[in-house]
Design a protein around this motif. Structure first.
Motif, PDB file in Angstrom:
ATOM      1  N   ASP A 102      29.589  11.882  17.074  1.00  0.00           N
ATOM      2  CA  ASP A 102      28.521  11.522  15.937  1.00  0.00           C
ATOM      3  C   ASP A 102      29.018  10.244  15.566  1.00  0.00           C
ATOM      4  O   ASP A 102      27.946   9.500  15.302  1.00  0.00           O
ATOM      5  CB  ASP A 102      28.745  12.788  15.105  1.00  0.00           C
ATOM      6  N   ARG A 103      30.239  10.134  15.168  1.00  0.00           N
ATOM      7  CA  ARG A 103      30.413   8.883  14.710  1.00  0.00           C
ATOM      8  C   ARG A 103      30.253   7.693  15.582  1.00  0.00           C
ATOM      9  O   ARG A 103      29.720   6.544  15.305  1.00  0.00           O
ATOM     10  CB  ARG A 103      31.811   8.633  13.737  1.00  0.00           C
ATOM     11  N   PHE A 104      30.441   7.879  16.921  1.00  0.00           N
ATOM     12  CA  PHE A 104      30.212   6.900  18.030  1.00  0.00           C
ATOM     13  C   PHE A 104      28.642   6.475  18.123  1.00  0.00           C
ATOM     14  O   PHE A 104      28.225   5.357  18.063  1.00  0.00           O
ATOM     15  CB  PHE A 104      30.577   7.256  19.186  1.00  0.00           C
ATOM     16  N   ALA A 105      27.875   7.860  18.008  1.00  0.00           N
ATOM     17  CA  ALA A 105      26.548   7.541  18.025  1.00  0.00           C
ATOM     18  C   ALA A 105      25.840   6.706  16.860  1.00  0.00           C
ATOM     19  O   ALA A 105      24.945   5.858  17.243  1.00  0.00           O
ATOM     20  CB  ALA A 105      25.839   8.852  18.194  1.00  0.00           C
ATOM     21  N   ARG A 106      26.447   7.028  15.725  1.00  0.00           N
ATOM     22  CA  ARG A 106      26.042   6.152  14.508  1.00  0.00           C
ATOM     23  C   ARG A 106      26.268   4.671  14.670  1.00  0.00           C
ATOM     24  O   ARG A 106      25.538   3.780  14.375  1.00  0.00           O
ATOM     25  CB  ARG A 106      26.623   6.728  13.272  1.00  0.00           C
ATOM     26  N   THR A 107      27.398   4.516  15.040  1.00  0.00           N
ATOM     27  CA  THR A 107      27.936   2.999  15.358  1.00  0.00           C
ATOM     28  C   THR A 107      27.041   2.195  16.693  1.00  0.00           C
ATOM     29  O   THR A 107      26.580   1.236  16.249  1.00  0.00           O
ATOM     30  CB  THR A 107      29.363   2.853  15.687  1.00  0.00           C
ATOM     31  N   ALA A 108      26.854   2.863  17.477  1.00  0.00           N
ATOM     32  CA  ALA A 108      25.865   2.556  18.480  1.00  0.00           C
ATOM     33  C   ALA A 108      24.527   2.290  18.169  1.00  0.00           C
ATOM     34  O   ALA A 108      23.900   1.368  18.564  1.00  0.00           O
ATOM     35  CB  ALA A 108      25.976   3.796  19.629  1.00  0.00           C
ATOM     36  N   ALA A 109      23.966   3.260  17.163  1.00  0.00           N
ATOM     37  CA  ALA A 109      22.763   2.969  16.713  1.00  0.00           C
ATOM     38  C   ALA A 109      22.602   1.718  16.014  1.00  0.00           C
ATOM     39  O   ALA A 109      21.719   0.951  15.870  1.00  0.00           O
ATOM     40  CB  ALA A 109      22.221   4.170  15.800  1.00  0.00           C
ATOM     41  N   LYS A 110      23.867   1.267  14.992  1.00  0.00           N
ATOM     42  CA  LYS A 110      23.995  -0.030  14.267  1.00  0.00           C
ATOM     43  C   LYS A 110      23.852  -1.184  15.325  1.00  0.00           C
ATOM     44  O   LYS A 110      23.448  -2.039  15.065  1.00  0.00           O
ATOM     45  CB  LYS A 110      25.253   0.088  13.459  1.00  0.00           C
ATOM     46  N   ALA A 111      24.805  -0.811  16.229  1.00  0.00           N
ATOM     47  CA  ALA A 111      24.927  -1.983  17.349  1.00  0.00           C
ATOM     48  C   ALA A 111      23.510  -2.292  17.974  1.00  0.00           C
ATOM     49  O   ALA A 111      23.149  -3.340  18.221  1.00  0.00           O
ATOM     50  CB  ALA A 111      26.133  -1.681  18.406  1.00  0.00           C
ATOM     51  N   ARG A 112      22.743  -1.202  18.368  1.00  0.00           N
ATOM     52  CA  ARG A 112      21.345  -1.472  18.835  1.00  0.00           C
ATOM     53  C   ARG A 112      20.342  -2.245  18.004  1.00  0.00           C
ATOM     54  O   ARG A 112      19.741  -2.954  18.461  1.00  0.00           O
ATOM     55  CB  ARG A 112      20.919  -0.219  19.524  1.00  0.00           C
ATOM     56  N   ALA A 113      20.733  -2.044  16.734  1.00  0.00           N
ATOM     57  CA  ALA A 113      19.822  -2.453  15.738  1.00  0.00           C
ATOM     58  C   ALA A 113      20.049  -3.855  15.509  1.00  0.00           C
ATOM     59  O   ALA A 113      19.408  -4.764  14.975  1.00  0.00           O
ATOM     60  CB  ALA A 113      19.837  -1.901  14.477  1.00  0.00           C
ATOM     61  N   LEU A 114      21.365  -4.445  16.089  1.00  0.00           N
ATOM     62  CA  LEU A 114      21.691  -5.862  15.961  1.00  0.00           C
ATOM     63  C   LEU A 114      20.574  -6.845  16.560  1.00  0.00           C
ATOM     64  O   LEU A 114      20.426  -8.003  15.884  1.00  0.00           O
ATOM     65  CB  LEU A 114      22.928  -5.927  16.731  1.00  0.00           C
ATOM     66  N   SER A 115      19.941  -6.245  17.680  1.00  0.00           N
ATOM     67  CA  SER A 115      19.050  -7.394  18.165  1.00  0.00           C
ATOM     68  C   SER A 115      18.038  -7.797  17.228  1.00  0.00           C
ATOM     69  O   SER A 115      17.397  -8.996  17.443  1.00  0.00           O
ATOM     70  CB  SER A 115      18.414  -6.836  19.621  1.00  0.00           C
ATOM     71  N   GLY A 116      17.575  -7.040  16.448  1.00  0.00           N
ATOM     72  CA  GLY A 116      16.482  -7.327  15.359  1.00  0.00           C
ATOM     73  C   GLY A 116      16.944  -8.159  14.378  1.00  0.00           C
ATOM     74  O   GLY A 116      16.178  -8.454  13.506  1.00  0.00           O
TER      75      GLY A 116
END
Length: 196
Positions: A64-78
């Motif tokens: 769950d915590r990996f998925a949350r961090t991955a979502a934040k990382a994916r949002a970096l492009s924005g």
């Protein structure tokens, strides 16, 4: 405390947050199902009603915590072109260290059943360090196109250095050791400043 027979909303998150607090306060050795449910203020059997045991619980917490961090990382492009490159990267990487990140990761590695569940989930496509690394590389490429990162910088190498260092610090930090976050902030700053 939720009385028996009364639904508890968002049970997993309630238990995950409680587990992080237990580890932060008392260390990884204190992480038991009783400690988690007591900290969460819920019925003692709630954890076992939702998870097959502590190995599954710890694995799901880490995933769950990996998925949350991955979502934040994916949002970096924005965020390309906004704020500072170092600040944007730092926010994502530091998300790995929020709450009991290092201790929870250590617990997962010390529990063979949890480690196996995590590995199988990652092999099955669950987001983990590889997903975060790809997102960081994509973000650095986007900033490079905007001229905020020098053209000679290899985004994949920057991403590997940042995520690899975070992984190392997660696996070698535990309660009582120096906070790993300042080291990560310094690394991110050096990588970005040296790329300008």
């Amino acid at each position: 405390m939720s009385p028996r027979g009364v639904a508890t909303p968002d049970v997993s998150e309630q238990l995950f947050s409680a587990a992080e607090r237990v580890v932060e306060k008392s260390g990884p050795g204190a992480l038991t199902s009783r400690a988690v449910t007591a900290e969460a203020g819920c019925a003692k059997g709630l954890l076992h009603a939702h998870f097959a045991g502590m190995d599954e619980f710890v694995a799901e917490l880490c995933l769950d915590r990996f998925a949350r961090t991955a979502a934040k990382a994916r949002a970096l492009s924005g965020l390309a072109g906004q704020n500072t490159v170092a600040g944007n990267l730092d926010a994502v990487v530091l998300a790995l260290f929020e709450s009991g990140g290092p201790a929870i990761s250590g617990i997962a590695m010390s529990r063979p059943g949890a480690a196996l569940r995590i590995r199988e989930a990652l092999e099955g496509g669950a987001p983990g360090f590889g997903t975060i690394q790809e997102a960081v590389a994509g973000y650095v490429e986007a900033e490079q196109r905007l001229g905020r990162v020098a053209g000679h910088v290899d985004p994949s190498t920057v991403a590997l250095a940042v995520v690899g260092a975070a992984h190392h610090l997660l696996m070698t930090s535990w309660p009582g050791t120096p906070d790993p976050r300042p080291a990560m902030t310094r690394l991110v700053t050096v990588l970005v400043d040296s790329s300008a």
